[in-house]
Design a protein around this motif. Structure first.
Motif, PDB file in Angstrom:
ATOM      1  N   SER A  20       0.793  -1.333   0.104  1.00  0.00           N
ATOM      2  CA  SER A  20      -0.041   0.055   0.089  1.00  0.00           C
ATOM      3  C   SER A  20       0.969   1.286  -0.222  1.00  0.00           C
ATOM      4  O   SER A  20       0.698   2.398  -0.765  1.00  0.00           O
ATOM      5  N   LEU A  21       2.021   1.168   0.812  1.00  0.00           N
ATOM      6  CA  LEU A  21       3.059   2.117   0.883  1.00  0.00           C
ATOM      7  C   LEU A  21       3.710   2.533  -0.584  1.00  0.00           C
ATOM      8  O   LEU A  21       3.673   3.851  -0.875  1.00  0.00           O
ATOM      9  N   ALA A  26       5.377   5.257  -5.110  1.00  0.00           N
ATOM     10  CA  ALA A  26       6.259   4.766  -6.245  1.00  0.00           C
ATOM     11  C   ALA A  26       5.422   4.412  -7.258  1.00  0.00           C
ATOM     12  O   ALA A  26       5.925   3.892  -8.523  1.00  0.00           O
ATOM     13  N   ASN A  27       4.050   4.174  -7.308  1.00  0.00           N
ATOM     14  CA  ASN A  27       3.112   3.765  -8.396  1.00  0.00           C
ATOM     15  C   ASN A  27       3.483   2.441  -8.796  1.00  0.00           C
ATOM     16  O   ASN A  27       3.404   2.111 -10.052  1.00  0.00           O
ATOM     17  N   GLN A  28       3.855   1.622  -7.560  1.00  0.00           N
ATOM     18  CA  GLN A  28       4.099   0.232  -8.097  1.00  0.00           C
ATOM     19  C   GLN A  28       2.862  -0.767  -7.202  1.00  0.00           C
ATOM     20  O   GLN A  28       2.238  -0.416  -6.347  1.00  0.00           O
ATOM     21  N   PHE A  29       2.761  -1.806  -7.867  1.00  0.00           N
ATOM     22  CA  PHE A  29       1.729  -2.747  -7.257  1.00  0.00           C
ATOM     23  C   PHE A  29       2.317  -4.277  -7.322  1.00  0.00           C
ATOM     24  O   PHE A  29       2.880  -4.540  -8.197  1.00  0.00           O
ATOM     25  N   SER A  85       5.591  -1.765 -11.825  1.00  0.00           N
ATOM     26  CA  SER A  85       5.585  -0.322 -12.029  1.00  0.00           C
ATOM     27  C   SER A  85       4.928   0.330 -13.038  1.00  0.00           C
ATOM     28  O   SER A  85       5.092  -0.137 -14.415  1.00  0.00           O
ATOM     29  N   LEU A  86       4.158   1.310 -12.902  1.00  0.00           N
ATOM     30  CA  LEU A  86       3.084   1.603 -13.863  1.00  0.00           C
ATOM     31  C   LEU A  86       3.711   3.268 -14.450  1.00  0.00           C
ATOM     32  O   LEU A  86       4.403   3.910 -13.799  1.00  0.00           O
ATOM     33  N   GLU A  87       3.505   3.620 -15.668  1.00  0.00           N
ATOM     34  CA  GLU A  87       3.586   4.862 -16.265  1.00  0.00           C
ATOM     35  C   GLU A  87       2.853   6.091 -15.164  1.00  0.00           C
ATOM     36  O   GLU A  87       1.854   5.497 -14.598  1.00  0.00           O
ATOM     37  N   ALA A  88       3.646   7.125 -15.329  1.00  0.00           N
ATOM     38  CA  ALA A  88       3.114   8.145 -14.612  1.00  0.00           C
ATOM     39  C   ALA A  88       1.866   8.467 -14.944  1.00  0.00           C
ATOM     40  O   ALA A  88       1.428   8.493 -16.104  1.00  0.00           O
ATOM     41  N   GLY A  89       0.831   8.787 -13.987  1.00  0.00           N
ATOM     42  CA  GLY A  89      -0.399   9.048 -14.409  1.00  0.00           C
ATOM     43  C   GLY A  89      -1.558   8.175 -14.440  1.00  0.00           C
ATOM     44  O   GLY A  89      -2.660   8.280 -14.828  1.00  0.00           O
ATOM     45  N   HIS A  90      -1.194   6.879 -14.322  1.00  0.00           N
ATOM     46  CA  HIS A  90      -1.806   5.871 -14.357  1.00  0.00           C
ATOM     47  C   HIS A  90      -1.895   4.930 -13.062  1.00  0.00           C
ATOM     48  O   HIS A  90      -1.172   5.097 -12.295  1.00  0.00           O
ATOM     49  N   ASP A  91      -3.241   4.251 -12.509  1.00  0.00           N
ATOM     50  CA  ASP A  91      -3.575   3.631 -11.394  1.00  0.00           C
ATOM     51  C   ASP A  91      -4.171   2.473 -11.747  1.00  0.00           C
ATOM     52  O   ASP A  91      -5.158   2.293 -12.656  1.00  0.00           O
ATOM     53  N   ILE A  92      -4.147   1.473 -10.794  1.00  0.00           N
ATOM     54  CA  ILE A  92      -5.003   0.223 -10.941  1.00  0.00           C
ATOM     55  C   ILE A  92      -6.082   0.380  -9.544  1.00  0.00           C
ATOM     56  O   ILE A  92      -5.589   0.534  -8.559  1.00  0.00           O
ATOM     57  N   ASP A  93      -7.287   0.393  -9.958  1.00  0.00           N
ATOM     58  CA  ASP A  93      -8.349   0.119  -8.652  1.00  0.00           C
ATOM     59  C   ASP A  93      -8.580  -1.240  -8.475  1.00  0.00           C
ATOM     60  O   ASP A  93      -9.523  -1.922  -9.348  1.00  0.00           O
ATOM     61  N   PHE A  94      -8.465  -1.783  -7.294  1.00  0.00           N
ATOM     62  CA  PHE A  94      -8.898  -3.133  -7.090  1.00  0.00           C
ATOM     63  C   PHE A  94     -10.189  -3.432  -6.151  1.00  0.00           C
ATOM     64  O   PHE A  94     -10.512  -4.356  -6.286  1.00  0.00           O
ATOM     65  N   SER A  95     -10.743  -2.154  -5.992  1.00  0.00           N
ATOM     66  CA  SER A  95     -12.190  -2.498  -5.307  1.00  0.00           C
ATOM     67  C   SER A  95     -13.354  -2.592  -6.312  1.00  0.00           C
ATOM     68  O   SER A  95     -13.093  -2.829  -7.785  1.00  0.00           O
TER      69      SER A  95
END
Length: 95
Positions: A20-21, A26-29, A85-95
């Motif tokens: 989560s941190l 760092a935009n890593q999952f 690691s994702l490109e800047a500005g992108h995100d993954i929502d797991f909900s």
């Protein structure tokens, strides 16, 4: 790569305090992946399933712990973890 293989590579998201941190900073999952998966396969699977561009994939093998219980010692299974690691500005929502 076949569609069935893509869905069999990623076993699930690995959620913990540490992941989560790093997701926030760092935009890593982190994902639990199949033991025979390679970094290019993981990259392709994440890009197809979650529709986000992947910058880098780091893979590590997690050794199973030896635990003590009432019947003696037992060993948890080993598994493979991937940090994506994702490109800047992108995100993954797991909900």
């Amino acid at each position: 790569m076949k569609q069935e293989r893509l869905y069999n590579i990623i076993l699930g998201a690995h959620i913990s305090e540490k992941t989560s941190l790093i997701a926030d900073t760092a935009n890593q999952f982190a994902f639990k992946v199949a033991k025979d998966a390679t970094a290019p396969e993981i990259k392709e699977a994440v890009e197809k399933i979650y529709e986000v561009p992947v910058k880098k994939v780091t893979v590590m093998n997690v050794k199973g712990k030896v635990k003590r219980n009432a019947r003696g010692l037992s060993k948890r299974p080993s598994w493979k973890k991937a940090y994506v690691s994702l490109e800047a500005g992108h995100d993954i929502d797991f909900s």
